[in-house]
Design a protein around this motif. Sequence first.
Motif, PDB file in Angstrom:
ATOM      1  N   GLY A   1     -15.068   6.952 -12.656  1.00 58.42           N
ATOM      2  CA  GLY A   1     -14.788   7.377 -14.011  1.00 58.42           C
ATOM      3  C   GLY A   1     -16.002   8.098 -14.572  1.00 58.42           C
ATOM      4  N   ALA A   2     -15.793   9.231 -15.227  1.00 63.20           N
ATOM      5  CA  ALA A   2     -16.903  10.040 -15.745  1.00 63.20           C
ATOM      6  C   ALA A   2     -16.638  10.413 -17.194  1.00 63.20           C
TER       7      ALA A   2
ATOM      8  N   THR B   1       0.846  -1.198   0.000  1.00 63.95           N
ATOM      9  CA  THR B   1       0.000   0.000   0.000  1.00 63.95           C
ATOM     10  C   THR B   1       0.875   1.239   0.000  1.00 63.95           C
ATOM     11  N   GLY B   2       0.324   2.315  -0.488  1.00 64.79           N
ATOM     12  CA  GLY B   2       1.051   3.566  -0.543  1.00 64.79           C
ATOM     13  C   GLY B   2       0.100   4.707  -0.821  1.00 64.79           C
ATOM     14  N   VAL B   3       0.674   5.847  -1.142  1.00 63.12           N
ATOM     15  CA  VAL B   3      -0.118   7.038  -1.427  1.00 63.12           C
ATOM     16  C   VAL B   3       0.237   7.532  -2.818  1.00 63.12           C
ATOM     17  N   GLN B   4      -0.785   7.712  -3.634  1.00 65.81           N
ATOM     18  CA  GLN B   4      -0.616   8.301  -4.957  1.00 65.81           C
ATOM     19  C   GLN B   4      -0.947   9.785  -4.847  1.00 65.81           C
ATOM     20  N   GLU B   5      -0.072  10.624  -5.365  1.00 66.43           N
ATOM     21  CA  GLU B   5      -0.293  12.070  -5.371  1.00 66.43           C
ATOM     22  C   GLU B   5      -0.760  12.460  -6.772  1.00 66.43           C
ATOM     23  N   ALA B   6      -1.744  13.365  -6.850  1.00 60.31           N
ATOM     24  CA  ALA B   6      -2.268  13.784  -8.145  1.00 60.31           C
ATOM     25  C   ALA B   6      -2.662  15.252  -8.092  1.00 60.31           C
ATOM     26  N   THR B   7      -2.546  15.918  -9.224  1.00 59.06           N
ATOM     27  CA  THR B   7      -3.081  17.266  -9.383  1.00 59.06           C
ATOM     28  C   THR B   7      -4.174  17.178 -10.430  1.00 59.06           C
ATOM     29  N   LEU B   8      -5.393  17.511 -10.025  1.00 56.00           N
ATOM     30  CA  LEU B   8      -6.533  17.455 -10.931  1.00 56.00           C
ATOM     31  C   LEU B   8      -6.838  18.840 -11.487  1.00 56.00           C
ATOM     32  N   THR B   9      -7.227  18.891 -12.738  1.00 51.09           N
ATOM     33  CA  THR B   9      -7.763  20.110 -13.321  1.00 51.09           C
ATOM     34  C   THR B   9      -9.277  20.008 -13.172  1.00 51.09           C
TER      35      THR B   9
ATOM     36  N   PRO C   1      -8.641   4.138  -8.517  1.00 50.07           N
ATOM     37  CA  PRO C   1      -7.380   4.883  -8.602  1.00 50.07           C
ATOM     38  C   PRO C   1      -7.426   5.852  -9.784  1.00 50.07           C
ATOM     39  N   LEU C   2      -6.981   7.076  -9.559  1.00 48.42           N
ATOM     40  CA  LEU C   2      -6.972   8.082 -10.610  1.00 48.42           C
ATOM     41  C   LEU C   2      -5.858   7.789 -11.606  1.00 48.42           C
ATOM     42  N   VAL C   3      -6.165   7.946 -12.897  1.00 46.09           N
ATOM     43  CA  VAL C   3      -5.217   7.682 -13.975  1.00 46.09           C
ATOM     44  C   VAL C   3      -5.086   8.956 -14.804  1.00 46.09           C
TER      45      VAL C   3
END
Length: 111
Positions: A73-74, A2-10, A46-48
């Motif tokens: 997912g959208a 397990t871990g942490v995924q970092e993301a920047t969303l627009t 999970p965000l891709v």
Amino acid sequence: RTGVQEATLTVEKTLKGPQQRDLDLSQSVTRTAQGTYTTAEPLYQPLVTGQRYAVAVLDRSRDGGRWVWGAEGAPDETADERWTAAVAAKATLPTATCDDTRTMTSAPDPK
């Protein structure tokens, strides 16, 4: 693992809360044998990069940042309509389970 995924969303559209252009988020994930990420929760994909999502955010920016609370997912307006209706109805996401904790009953072996 397990871990942490970092993301920047627009952000295209805000359904609740202050409008923001970009949003830095963290997401707890598990890496698969194939090197991709997964989660145990169906409403917590999970965000891709490059994909479009409806995302619920847990805002702990004062002490712990912003975390993905739910993500779906959208690819079209159908998800937008469902999430807009859920926000209007003041719906809450199911309680997320946590299966990555350990209870220690004795001191760890110092090897």
